[in-house]
Design a protein around this motif. Structure first.
Motif, PDB file in Angstrom:
ATOM      1  N   CYS A 187       0.676  -0.794  -0.270  1.00  0.00           N
ATOM      2  CA  CYS A 187       0.334   0.037   0.184  1.00  0.00           C
ATOM      3  C   CYS A 187       0.650   1.581   0.352  1.00  0.00           C
ATOM      4  O   CYS A 187       1.464   1.505   0.892  1.00  0.00           O
ATOM      5  N   VAL A 189       0.047   3.665   0.714  1.00  0.00           N
ATOM      6  CA  VAL A 189       0.179   4.880   2.562  1.00  0.00           C
ATOM      7  C   VAL A 189       0.376   4.083   3.623  1.00  0.00           C
ATOM      8  O   VAL A 189       0.727   4.811   4.440  1.00  0.00           O
ATOM      9  N   CYS A 190       0.591   2.732   3.542  1.00  0.00           N
ATOM     10  CA  CYS A 190       0.797   2.110   5.148  1.00  0.00           C
ATOM     11  C   CYS A 190       2.221   0.894   4.856  1.00  0.00           C
ATOM     12  O   CYS A 190       1.732   0.786   5.938  1.00  0.00           O
ATOM     13  N   CYS A 213      -6.364  -1.730   0.726  1.00  0.00           N
ATOM     14  CA  CYS A 213      -5.175  -2.767   1.054  1.00  0.00           C
ATOM     15  C   CYS A 213      -5.958  -2.752   2.320  1.00  0.00           C
ATOM     16  O   CYS A 213      -6.732  -2.613   3.328  1.00  0.00           O
ATOM     17  N   CYS A 216      -5.504  -0.021   5.534  1.00  0.00           N
ATOM     18  CA  CYS A 216      -5.923   1.238   5.092  1.00  0.00           C
ATOM     19  C   CYS A 216      -7.251   1.358   4.322  1.00  0.00           C
ATOM     20  O   CYS A 216      -7.785   2.451   4.003  1.00  0.00           O
TER      21      CYS A 216
HETATM   22 ZN   LIG Z   1      -2.952   0.852   3.599  1.00  0.00          ZN
END
Ligand SMILES: [Zn+2]
Ligand SMILES: [Zn+2]
Length: 307
Positions: A187, A189-190, A213, A216
């Motif tokens: 991911c 983002v995370c 994901c 998230c």
């Molecule tokens: Zn994520």
């Protein structure tokens, strides 16, 4: 019985450039829609009680994100630095978690306890009695995917609160905060693994495949007919359960020897990666029998003991 079909590389690829790479979840409806999908799938299902409990948990997640407190977020210079180096700005394993996530967990537990079975009530009481450090250790183990260390009755409840925390942070920052991550199967983002991938319908996303994901719920683009784990495209096969809906398949790769499910909105516009993954456990059993492990987790499925 399994059925397999082979697609050829390049068969359904889109021109690069105009494709939205990151799709953030819609925080006002994400968990509510998941709950509603779980209830829809529960009807007549062998594990209806479990799916209905998962729906209750998703409802508690929606209530929690609707009232999530203000927490620390990376500022513009940190985001720039992440962009520059292809780093996910909210890395699950190393992010310094705000204690607020534990308050959110406690509030979710209080809601769940009101209609809980004795097993769930026991799990809620054990979590309620834990010191902050114990809860943080469970969170560390979940986020590092150390599944063998987890208490299967407790982990999904803790994971649910972590999902709310990360979804809150991602959607508060907004899609423009995130670029392409350095690693295609994690991911942006995370840096968590995907729970499944989804082939979307509608507008500029028609026919595009996104990885979803597990933490998230952000989705990121990856062309179809490519292994979502190792990016090889030569030895993929798609498996489903005969007689079941073909909205969910297992995409299996002989190069890296793993599989991940793929859900198709064109077959069923209501598919929801987390919910549909839980409702097709039978497909995981078949794939595991074939000797291939899953490449990404479902954080709600540490609950094997409850099914
Ligand atoms: Zn994520
Ligand atoms: Zn592969």
């Amino acid at each position: 019985m399994m059925s397999a079909s082979i697609l050829q590389p390049g068969q359904i690829e889109q021109p690069a450039g105009e494709i939205p790479f990151v799709r953030l979840p819609e925080r006002k409806t994400l968990f509510r829609q998941r709950a509603s999908r779980l209830r829809g799938l529960a009807d007549g299902h062998r594990i209806a009680d479990f799916l209905n409990f998962m729906a209750q948990l998703a409802d508690a997640q929606q209530d929690a994100i609707d009232t999530f407190p203000k927490v620390f977020l990376p500022d513009a210079s940190m985001l720039d630095l992440c962009h520059e180096h292809g780093m996910p700005p909210l890395p699950a394993r190393t992010w310094a978690r705000n204690p607020a996530w534990r308050d959110v967990l406690k509030r979710m537990l209080a809601v769940l306890e009101t209609e809980a079975t004795p097993q769930v009530r026991d799990a809620v009481e054990r979590l309620d009695a834990m010191a902050p450090a114990e809860l943080e250790t469970i969170a560390d183990n979940i986020l590092a995917q150390r599944q063998e260390t987890l208490d299967l009755a407790l982990a999904p409840l803790v994971a649910a609160a972590l999902q709310v925390y990360w979804t809150h942070m991602a959607t508060t920052l907004g899609a423009e905060a995130f670029g392409r991550g350095g690693i295609a199967n994690l991911c942006p983002v995370c840096a968590s693994s995907p729970v499944a991938s989804v082939v979307r319908i509608g507008g500029s996303e028609q026919g595009l495949r996104y990885l979803h994901c597990s933490l998230c719920s952000t989705e990121w683009h990856m062309v179809r007919v490519k292994c979502s784990n190792c990016e090889a495209s030569q030895r993929l096969a798609y498996f489903g359960i005969e007689g079941a809906r073909d909205a969910v398949k297992a995409e299996a790769c002989d190069d890296c020897g793993s599989y991940l499910k793929i859900v198709y909105m064109e077959k069923d516009p209501l598919v929801e990666p987390v919910a549909d993954d839980i409702a097709t456990l039978a497909l995981d059993v078949m794939m595991n029998d074939s000797g291939k492990p899953r490449s990404g987790p479902n954080l709600m499925l540490f609950t094997a003991g409850w099914v």
